[in-house]
Design an enzyme around this catalytic site. Structure first.
Site, PDB file in Angstrom:
ATOM      1  N   LYS A   1       0.849  -1.187   0.000  1.00  0.00           N
ATOM      2  CA  LYS A   1       0.000   0.000   0.000  1.00  0.00           C
ATOM      3  C   LYS A   1       0.890   1.244   0.000  1.00  0.00           C
ATOM      4  O   LYS A   1       1.805   1.361   0.810  1.00  0.00           O
ATOM      5  CB  LYS A   1      -0.915  -0.012   1.227  1.00  0.00           C
ATOM      6  CG  LYS A   1      -2.082   0.949   1.148  1.00  0.00           C
ATOM      7  CD  LYS A   1      -3.107   0.664   2.226  1.00  0.00           C
ATOM      8  CE  LYS A   1      -4.304   1.593   2.091  1.00  0.00           C
ATOM      9  NZ  LYS A   1      -5.373   1.302   3.064  1.00  0.00           N
TER      10      LYS A   1
ATOM     11  N   GLU B   1     -19.837  -4.323   9.756  1.00  0.00           N
ATOM     12  CA  GLU B   1     -20.770  -3.518  10.550  1.00  0.00           C
ATOM     13  C   GLU B   1     -21.884  -4.362  11.161  1.00  0.00           C
ATOM     14  O   GLU B   1     -22.298  -4.118  12.305  1.00  0.00           O
ATOM     15  CB  GLU B   1     -21.376  -2.406   9.683  1.00  0.00           C
ATOM     16  CG  GLU B   1     -20.404  -1.325   9.277  1.00  0.00           C
ATOM     17  CD  GLU B   1     -19.555  -1.684   8.073  1.00  0.00           C
ATOM     18  OE1 GLU B   1     -18.688  -0.873   7.698  1.00  0.00           O
ATOM     19  OE2 GLU B   1     -19.751  -2.785   7.509  1.00  0.00           O
TER      20      GLU B   1
ATOM     21  N   ARG C   1     -25.676  -0.763   6.410  1.00  0.00           N
ATOM     22  CA  ARG C   1     -25.498  -2.197   6.186  1.00  0.00           C
ATOM     23  C   ARG C   1     -25.862  -3.030   7.411  1.00  0.00           C
ATOM     24  O   ARG C   1     -25.863  -4.256   7.338  1.00  0.00           O
ATOM     25  CB  ARG C   1     -24.052  -2.464   5.765  1.00  0.00           C
ATOM     26  CG  ARG C   1     -23.720  -1.829   4.427  1.00  0.00           C
ATOM     27  CD  ARG C   1     -22.364  -2.222   3.926  1.00  0.00           C
ATOM     28  NE  ARG C   1     -21.296  -1.531   4.626  1.00  0.00           N
ATOM     29  CZ  ARG C   1     -20.011  -1.628   4.290  1.00  0.00           C
ATOM     30  NH1 ARG C   1     -19.646  -2.405   3.297  1.00  0.00           N
ATOM     31  NH2 ARG C   1     -19.092  -0.965   4.951  1.00  0.00           N
TER      32      ARG C   1
END
Length: 645
Positions: free
Chosen positions: A282, A368, A396
């Site tokens: 990354k 979530e 969600r």
């Protein structure tokens, strides 16, 4: 520049492999320069440059479909698919989206912004193509923590159903990160990676060891070979994915273009579920992002040479910072307070809490639904979990809020950061629906602070409330008010009057209260209209003892909210007034109409969608003009009656 010659993947395919590393460097420089000005998801896209090049070099896009999970890894993809000249407009109003978007390009087969959708959507596209006898390939690129979400495994599970003969390529872009550092057992498994040379060496040593076993050695060795690289599946995540009936390849270096292209060409010919595991870094190619990938995951404008963000000179804290500091302060005297977040400790301001109380801090990953039910479980044992999640991501977990928290009235606090218009991340990230979907649930309390000081008091109120309660607050800096030394417990369902006037009633919630107060001042100074302004504080329950008498005496009413107008705060006011028989009140509701708001600066979008003080003034003048016209009509009727006309 090589990049200047590429207007589509067809141009890319004309290049010799030897120049592709130079192209990757040019793409990285372009991404860094543009994002340093516009802001955006830098580290993730820098890590996926070679992968984007290799995919478009091998596959026949847009006939072949490439789905990028979350969509924030796609800056190289955008540059290679005809959007190079528009790339400087990235995340600017009217410009390119920061994510993939079907309406933006035929090379974006699926609109994204939330994580872990690529496998399910890709499987749907693959099945549809099979029904149409279309032989085009479908590739789902998932990574950056998206494999911590259950939806990804639901997609894997159906894809691997051998009775349906699915043809889908899944590429796991494993950078050992999500937005923050990955958490959980899956992350630990994915981190058990080896270089290709190391893996081959270990496999050879393991084979020699098996052969050396007395009497049974050769048979065991042959069995191991027949077991489809059993050693590889033992030391890598291959055994997990092969359990889903995927053909597993990897892990391979995701920055080695030759290796990537060769293996993609090979797996392109396979007609079965395939998973390619690539290892990337990354922030690759920009030292500051490599050293601090969390900071550069989503960053504002910054200086390229130093990586230092160009911040506005202000000491006013953000709502996020105030929330995080308040959590630490409250936890000092309340050992039952628990913090739960879904892969967003930095984004939700919980890093100070995690450092101060690591045993009471839980990062559940991009999950979530699990996070909410996990918090519900803790609440049954006497704790007060505070679930800190962006408003858009809480969508969600709707069923878990309703079923696992609210039915039994469990004391779970929902801290909804980024409530309202968010800005440059656009329609997938605006928090414009939470008021509407939360206020419909029995036992739920919904409140919103007018400023950062009130946020502190609301949080103190929430952790003492015996039931589910939600606080939604906006993105960005506060209003700059002084913060009280202590905490005040607010009475549930009670608002306050900010301004007094007999001509107009303005009922506002959250960040809209300041705009309403400003509008009242403009109306008084410029139009001699005096308004009563109410900071409702609570969407549910409403302060009927305050609002109803005002509505009966002041029949011109404006409601203001930074939420969709359907089912929101204004709808709650309409219901209250209707239920109590106030029939002749004139009401104007200001909020987001029945649409999805595009990306752009917050202030610009608030002006465009008539949520600022100017819009409130215009609505007020419309109401008072209606009143004056009605009075004029009544006078005319009276005069005609008096004269016998």
């Amino acid at each position: 520049m090589i990049l200047d010659t590429i207007n589509s993947p067809d141009d890319l395919k004309k290049l010799k492999r030897v120049v592709l590393p130079d192209l990757a460097e040019e793409i990285r420089n372009t991404i860094v320069n543009v994002v340093s000005d516009s802001g955006g998801h830098l580290a993730s896209s820098l890590g996926a440059v070679e992968l984007g090049i290799a995919l478009h070099y091998v596959f026949d896009t847009p006939r072949d479909k490439i789905l990028w999970d979350v969509g924030h890894q796609t800056y190289a993809h955008k540059l290679l698919t005809g959007r190079r000249q528009l790339f400087p407009t990235l995340r600017r109003h009217g410009g390119l989206s920061g994510f993939t978007k079907r309406s933006e390009s035929p090379y974006d087969p699926f609109t994204t912004g939330h994580s872990s959708t690529s496998i399910s959507a890709g499987l749907g596209i693959a099945c549809a193509k099979r029904l149409k006898e279309d032989s085009a390939k479908v590739v789902a690129v998932i990574g950056d923590g998206s494999m911590t979400a259950g939806l990804a495994y639901e997609g894997l599970n159906q894809t691997g159903d051998t009775h349906k003969d699915k043809d889908l390529i899944v590429i796991l872009n494993d950078n050992e990160m999500s937005i923050s550092h990955n958490v959980g057992a899956i992350s630990s498994l994915l981190s058990r990676t080896f270089s290709a040379s190391k893996l081959q060496s270990l496999r050879k040593e393991f084979g020699e060891f098996l052969k050396s076993l007395p009497r049974i050695g050769e048979n065991v060795y042959q069995f191991a070979k027949r077991s489809e690289e059993s050693f590889k599946t033992f030391v890598t995540p291959g055994m997990l994915f092969e359990a889903f009936n995927f053909e597993y390849f990897g892990p391979i270096d995701g920055h080695n273009l030759d290796h990537l292209i060769d293996i993609l060409k090979n797996i392109k010919t396979m007609d079965e579920p395939v998973l390619l595991h690539v290892i990337t870094k990354k922030g690759k190619g920009y030292r500051q992002a490599e050293d601090n990938p969390v900071y550069f995951h989503g960053v504002g404008s910054f200086d390229v040479d130093t990586g230092i963000c160009r911040k506005k000179t202000t000491n006013v804290p953000t709502y996020t910072e105030v929330f995080g500091n308040t959590m630490v302060a409250l936890a000092e005297t309340n050992p039952h307070i628990i913090a739960v977040t879904a892969a967003m400790p930095e984004g939700t301001g919980l890093v100070p809490f995690a450092k101060a109380y690591p045993e009471r801090f839980f990062d559940v990953g991009i999950a979530e639904q699990h996070g909410v039910t996990f918090a519900a479980g803790m609440a049954t044992e006497g704790f007060r979990p505070v679930v800190a999640i962006y408003s858009t991501f809480l969508q969600r977990a709707y069923d878990q809020i309703l079923h696992d928290v609210c039915i039994e009235r469990l004391p779970v606090v929902f801290a909804l950061d980024r409530g309202g218009i968010v800005g440059e991340d656009g329609p997938t990230h605006h928090g414009l629906f939470d008021v509407s979907f939360l206020r419909t649930i029995p036992n739920m309390v919904v409140m919103a602070p007018r400023d950062e000081n009130e946020l502190r008091h609301m949080l103190a109120t929430a952790v003492q409330h015996d039931g589910p309660i939600a606080i939604r607050y906006p993105r960005g800096r506060g209003t700059g008010v002084d913060l009280d030394d202590g905490f005040r417990i607010l009475p549930i369902g009670k608002g306050e009057i900010m301004e007094h006037g007999d001509d107009l009633l303005i009922l506002a919630i959250g960040s809209s209260v300041d705009e309403a107060v400003c509008a009242a001042a403009l109306l008084r100074q410029n139009h001699h209209i005096r308004a009563t302004v109410v900071n409702a504080r609570f969407v549910k329950p409403l302060d009927d003892e305050l609002i109803l008498p005002l509505a009966r005496s002041i029949r011109k009413i404006i409601t203001v909210e930074e939420n969709t107008i359907q089912g929101g705060f204004g709808s709650a006011i309409l219901e209250l007034i209707s239920d109590h028989g106030i029939q002749d009140a004139e009401i104007r509701r200001l909020g987001i109409q029945d649409l999805f708001v595009e990306h752009g600066p917050q202030d610009l979008l608030r002006r465009k969608y008539k949520l600022d003080a100017t819009a409130i003034v215009q609505a007020a003048l419309g109401l008072t003009a209606d009143r004056e016209a009605a009075l004029h009509s009544d006078l005319q009727k009276a005069n005609r009656y008096a004269t016998g006309r």
